[in-house]
Enzyme design. Structure first.
Site, PDB file in Angstrom:
ATOM      1  N   ALA A  75       0.743  -1.474   0.434  1.00  0.00           N
ATOM      2  CA  ALA A  75       0.232   0.061  -0.093  1.00  0.00           C
ATOM      3  C   ALA A  75       0.398   1.088   0.066  1.00  0.00           C
ATOM      4  CB  ALA A  75      -1.001   0.289   0.952  1.00  0.00           C
ATOM      5  N   SER A 112       2.742  -2.179   4.356  1.00  0.00           N
ATOM      6  CA  SER A 112       2.600  -1.014   4.285  1.00  0.00           C
ATOM      7  C   SER A 112       3.925  -0.763   3.606  1.00  0.00           C
ATOM      8  CB  SER A 112       3.078   0.650   5.636  1.00  0.00           C
ATOM      9  OG  SER A 112       3.906  -0.029   5.919  1.00  0.00           O
ATOM     10  N   ASP A 113       3.605   0.342   2.441  1.00  0.00           N
ATOM     11  CA  ASP A 113       5.464   0.792   1.600  1.00  0.00           C
ATOM     12  C   ASP A 113       6.291   1.561   3.249  1.00  0.00           C
ATOM     13  OD1 ASP A 113       7.722   2.116   0.819  1.00  0.00           O
ATOM     14  OD2 ASP A 113       5.886   3.009  -1.011  1.00  0.00           O
ATOM     15  N   TRP A 114       7.218   1.650   3.045  1.00  0.00           N
ATOM     16  CA  TRP A 114       8.095   2.767   3.815  1.00  0.00           C
ATOM     17  C   TRP A 114       7.885   3.937   5.125  1.00  0.00           C
ATOM     18  CZ3 TRP A 114       8.354  -2.180   2.935  1.00  0.00           C
ATOM     19  CH2 TRP A 114       9.572  -2.955   3.516  1.00  0.00           C
TER      20      TRP A 114
END
Length: 838
Positions: free
Chosen positions: A218, A251-253
């Site tokens: 995401a 999640s993206d970082w």
């Protein structure tokens, strides 16, 4: 999440372990997957369940008590990205991969990437990156595939199937509408329902349904006001509900901003640290803000990933890295991605017996093989274009080289080949010493590849301390003239050549922006003669700005002048000019400022074309650029960013060992202002997608606009004919339609044709594009040979998203089926009339 945490996650990994004393029932591999997961869930405390929801660096958490190991992730759209000295095969970038229009080849490439991921002890490869190329200035367009959702899905599904065939999970990213780097952390993509489903979700949907990826990432941005990681409609309703996705949503970082909203919406795994999920989920469950069944579903998905990757059973056999077969495949992908844009008077292919050839341009040495950011790979090797071209020439051919101009206002990262430990150039790399504050040597190591153009040098993460580091060896000058050196990064650094200080970061700083932070670049110059020169860099890491310790050393060699290039072109039988972007021009964290070739490159090309009409121009870019001299150019190739074997691939295309077959996955407009998103960019918080479904060629065709080169375009050294198109005159909207066409190689050279099928509705209840790509097929044909190519069109191929019923609908009516070599090169067409279904 601060930027320092976000970027530190790119460097530092690790594994935390939670262990509790309790009787354990073994849940082994003899159990069916879901039974095994249930066995583990029954024994897990709430704290243990919660602990799995947040990662640490590039790994998941482990629970030793239950035998649940950590899983390791790696960036990897076009190669396995590692930190340190492990080098992997750098395949061509995403736009190159799409330009092959060859999912069968990309399936093979994905399998190699999966094998190399196993070799690097990775369980999940963070790719493919499939965001639509909405606007030519997007900083990561080089990493993304295309402006077309059908091509996006077909190529992406092949990549995922290949990677996962090796027992490594794919992570399709960035879900969704993350189409710019500008303000990407907080921007809000304001997009209507129909456009969202037809353009921006369609590629993800095809991959989920056809390839069943094990994870989805995401994105950072909001979509219609909600962060993608907390968007229940996108994650719960569409992805996990309508599409039946049973994998992990990570999640993206640093993209998570809440606990309750994020987990309830459908994000299962927070990366890279336990900031919102793991520390607070137990309390939220106790408070009935989150149902335990919701927590269990997230944990179930993470455990399922562990089983699928073999991590739960220690079943993760080591894969090979950088084998001859891998390099050959990377070369083949590069060869098939090269797009022949012009070939007037059959200037190409070149003869291998050219008496005098001159190579001109800033992208000759080095050629840009990849963009910058998290996709950047430390390649196993890089073949220089000069050497690659010499390998295609006879022994009597003379080769001259003149850069002429530069391709960036910043100095490009240093090339490893320009350094050695010794004066005889027998020992590659540099010596690195670690010294205490008093100058005492505490340790040392030899780095054979000290610089890879990445954000960080090749130093193991545990070395990032406040010790002084001294890099020493020899820098090799290839010609006499002024050499510019740069040191970029916080802390203290002094770069010396032959004992004389050239660069100090206490003098003359120049700042540029990276991830929203002003980064200091310090530049100096020195006049050198050809040969080795003693090199030293004294550096003490520090982080006075909101970034982790890092270092980039740049070198700009003498480039000569346009006048020198013109003189060389006049004296040569053939000139090959390679212009384009530096590795820093296309990058994560920053969009491009314009669609122009930097600096004096256009002037260089125009001057060389005027001096020698037998000039071949090669574009080494991450996407479209304006070409004011194109009408005077007889031969033009787009090479994109072709990976570590790209120079060999380009040389083989130039000299005819390979017949080019690449096609443009993105329209080249005449000017930036022609792009449909032009009036909506730049933006502050809200990115309005006001062009709707008319993205890329859909826009240019609807408005009947001239373009520089259209979507799907690409020439060959041979000619192809189309005939015998067959399709039914009648059909129904709920029944598949079969279409076939005969393709013949009418030239004298073996070649590959990329057959493209478009559907053009003749009338529709809503505004629709003139045509949309719905089928591709690559056919390799000997001279005079023919092949029948068939397509099966499904009801979905004729459909649009209906905002009343909230589903795809195929309307009865007439549809023109167009088959050809590009979106504006239709060779055969026919009409089918679809009646209403049952």
């Amino acid at each position: 999440m601060t930027r320092s945490l976000l970027l530190a996650a790119l460097i530092f990994g690790g594994t935390m372990t939670i262990a509790q004393a309790a009787p354990v029932v073994k849940c082994g591999g003899e159990l069916a997957t879901e039974s095994r997961i249930n066995c583990l869930l029954r024994q897990m405390s709430l704290d243990e369940k919660a602990s799995l929801l947040s990662g640490t660096g590039f790994s998941t958490m482990a629970i030793a008590r239950l035998g649940i190991p950590a899983m390791n992730f790696s960036d990897g759209p076009h190669g396995v990205r590692t930190n340190g000295n492990l080098r992997t095969t750098a395949f061509p970038g995403g736009i190159s991969i799409a330009a092959t229009f060859n999912p069968d080849l990309i399936l093979q490439a994905g399998a190699v990437l999966g094998e190399e991921a196993r070799g690097a002890d990775k369980h999940v490869l963070l790719g493919p990156a499939i965001n639509i190329q909405r606007f030519p200035l997007g900083g990561r367009n080089f990493e993304y595939y295309t402006e077309d959702p059908y091509l996006d899905g077909v190529i992406g599904a092949a990549w995922v199937k290949g990677v996962q065939s090796e027992g490594v999970g794919a992570s399709v990213k960035h879900f969704v509408a993350n189409n710019q780097e500008l303000n990407r952390i907080f921007s809000n993509s304001v997009i209507d329902e129909r456009t969202l489903h037809e353009i921006y979700l369609a590629g993800f949907e095809k991959i989920v349904r056809d390839a069943k990826p094990w994870t989805i990432m995401a994105s950072y941005n909001r979509v219609n006001g909600e962060y993608a990681t907390a968007n229940s409609y996108l994650l719960r309703d569409v992805l996990k509900g309508d599409w039946g996705f049973d994998g992990v949503v990570m999640s993206d970082w640093g993209a998570v901003h809440s606990t309750v909203g994020t987990l309830n919406a459908g994000t299962d795994l927070e990366m890279p640290t336990a900031k919102y999920l793991a520390p607070f989920v137990k309390d939220a469950v106790d408070n009935k803000q989150i149902e335990e069944s919701t927590l269990n579903d997230a944990v179930r998905r993470i455990l399922r990933l562990g089983i699928r990757t073999g991590a739960m059973d220690g079943r993760h056999p080591v894969g090979a890295i950088g084998t001859p077969a891998h390099l050959a495949l990377a070369q083949r992908v590069a060869e098939q991605s090269m797009v022949l844009l012009k070939n007037d008077h059959n200037l190409l292919p070149l003869s291998g017996n050219i008496p005098k050839i001159v190579l001109i341009g800033p992208n000759i040495s080095p050629m840009t093989i990849q963009g910058s950011g998290s996709s950047q790979v430390a390649p196993t090797r890089v073949i220089g274009l000069i050497d690659a071209i010499k390998a295609q020439l006879g022994p009597k051919s003379q080769v001259n080289y003149v850069p002429g101009v530069v391709n960036d206002d910043r100095i490009a990262p240093a090339d490893n080949d320009w350094f050695s430990q010794d004066k005889d150039r027998k020992l590659p790399g540099l010596k690195l010493e670690y010294r205490d504050q008093g100058g005492k040597v505490m340790g040392s190591e030899i780095l054979s590849h000290p610089f890879d153009g990445a954000l960080f040098p090749n130093v193991a993460p545990d070395r990032y301390k406040n010790d002084q580091r001294v890099w020493s060896g020899y820098f090799w000058a290839d010609r006499a003239g002024e050499y510019k050196f740069s040191v970029t990064g916080p802390g203290d650094a002094v770069l010396s050549i032959v004992g004389a200080e050239v660069v100090s970061n206490k003098k003359n700083p120049v700042a540029y922006e990276l991830f929203g932070v002003k980064v200091p670049e310090h530049v100096g110059s020195v006049i050198l003669k050809p040969g080795p020169h003693r090199f030293e860099l004294h550096e003490r890491p520090g982080a006075p700005i909101d970034l982790p310790p890092y270092l980039v050393v740049g070198v700009q060699r003498p480039v000569g002048s346009i006048a020198e290039a013109v003189a060389a072109a006049r004296a040569a039988d053939v000139a090959v000019v390679v212009v384009g972007s530096s590795p820093m021009a296309d990058t994560e964290g920053m969009d491009r400022s314009d669609m122009e070739l930097y600096g004096q490159q256009n002037a260089l090309v125009a001057a060389v074309l005027a001096a020698n009409p037998r000039t071949v121009v090669v574009l080494n870019t991450g996407g479209p650029v304006t070409l004011p001299w194109v009408d005077k150019c007889h031969a033009l190739i787009e090479a994109f960013y072709p990976g570590q074997e790209g120079a060999t691939a380009l040389a083989r295309v130039l000299f005819g060992a390979v017949n080019p077959s690449g096609r443009l996955p993105e329209t080249f407009p005449l000017r930036l202002a022609d792009n449909p998103a032009f009036t909506y960019y730049p933006n502050d918080r809200d990115a309005f997608y006001g062009e709707g479904v008319f993205v890329g060629y859909r826009w240019y065709d609807k408005r009947q606009m001239d373009v520089l080169f259209p979507f799907g375009y690409g020439l060959s050294y041979t000619k192809f004919g189309y005939d015998a198109l067959k399709l039914p005159a009648q059909g129904r909207v709920d029944t598949p339609i079969s279409v076939s066409v005969n393709v013949t190689n009418k030239g004298g050279r073996e070649g590959a044709e990329v057959v493209q099928l478009y559907i053009a509705p003749e009338a529709a209840p809503v505004p629709r594009p003139v045509r949309e790509l719905k089928g591709i097929a690559r056919v390799d044909l000997a001279p005079g040979a023919s092949q029948n190519v068939s397509f099966l069109l499904t009801p979905r191929d004729f459909s649009y998203w209906d905002v009343v019923t909230h589903k795809f609908v195929a309307a009865p009516g007439k549809y023109r089926i167009e088959v050809g070599s590009g979106s504006r090169d239709i060779r055969a067409s026919g009409v089918v009339t679809l009646a209403a279904g049952n």
